[in-house]
Design an enzyme around this catalytic site. Sequence first.
Site, mmCIF file in Angstrom:
data_model
loop_
_atom_site.group_PDB
_atom_site.id
_atom_site.type_symbol
_atom_site.label_atom_id
_atom_site.label_comp_id
_atom_site.label_asym_id
_atom_site.label_seq_id
_atom_site.Cartn_x
_atom_site.Cartn_y
_atom_site.Cartn_z
ATOM 1 N N CYS A 186 122.486 1.386 53.046
ATOM 2 C CA CYS A 186 122.940 0.318 53.945
ATOM 3 C C CYS A 186 122.344 -1.034 53.562
ATOM 4 C CB CYS A 186 122.693 0.654 55.402
ATOM 5 S SG CYS A 186 121.008 1.134 55.797
ATOM 6 N N HIS A 237 118.961 1.199 60.407
ATOM 7 C CA HIS A 237 120.182 0.841 59.683
ATOM 8 C C HIS A 237 120.222 -0.676 59.496
ATOM 9 C CE1 HIS A 237 124.374 1.072 58.458
ATOM 10 N NE2 HIS A 237 124.753 0.299 59.453
ATOM 11 N N ASP A 239 128.881 -4.724 59.523
ATOM 12 C CA ASP A 239 128.211 -3.418 59.518
ATOM 13 C C ASP A 239 128.953 -2.472 58.588
ATOM 14 O OD1 ASP A 239 127.117 -0.900 60.096
ATOM 15 O OD2 ASP A 239 126.939 -1.330 62.236
#
Length: 183
Positions: A20, A132, A147
Amino acid sequence: MAEEEKMKHIYHERQRLQFCLLHSLNNLFQEKDTFTRASLDVTAKRLVLDDPNKGTWTPFSVVFQPHHNSFTGNYDVNVLIAALEEKGKRVIWHDRRSGICAIDLEGAEDKLMGIVLNVPVKRFGGLWRSRHWVTLRRIQGVWYNLDSDFTSPYPFKDTEELKEFLDSVIQVGSEVLLVMNHK
């Protein structure tokens, strides 16, 4: 230009394994391969070599390195800061006590490049907890949530909605990092 047309021109990498941070950085720069797994691995290894307090090597050190996991990614904030500094950016850790109103979200786009969040996540019914990386970026006057877990970028209606979102993620323990265009 219609919102759908704007969204076609927004670069958005999707989540793969625990990369991520890699996806967040490329989404921030709006370009594929601005950062790669190899370049972030080099940054993480350089941080270890530059650390005067290096730990001792164990067989687990091959996988669980101080700043990332060799197989899945999962890079830490030190890699984020070093990688952005290599690109001439400056990272400011937002002091949550100051509130979101302390961030100039409507200022010149050439000053604040974007916002990177480190949010707590629970998966598998709360059995697995992790964090994250998420990028927020203003593109052509509109703030987007980029995202990598989302199927597409999410455009905020206005800065008020963005502020409400930032307040909510801070309340659950997220860290807010401001990425400034000039060192």
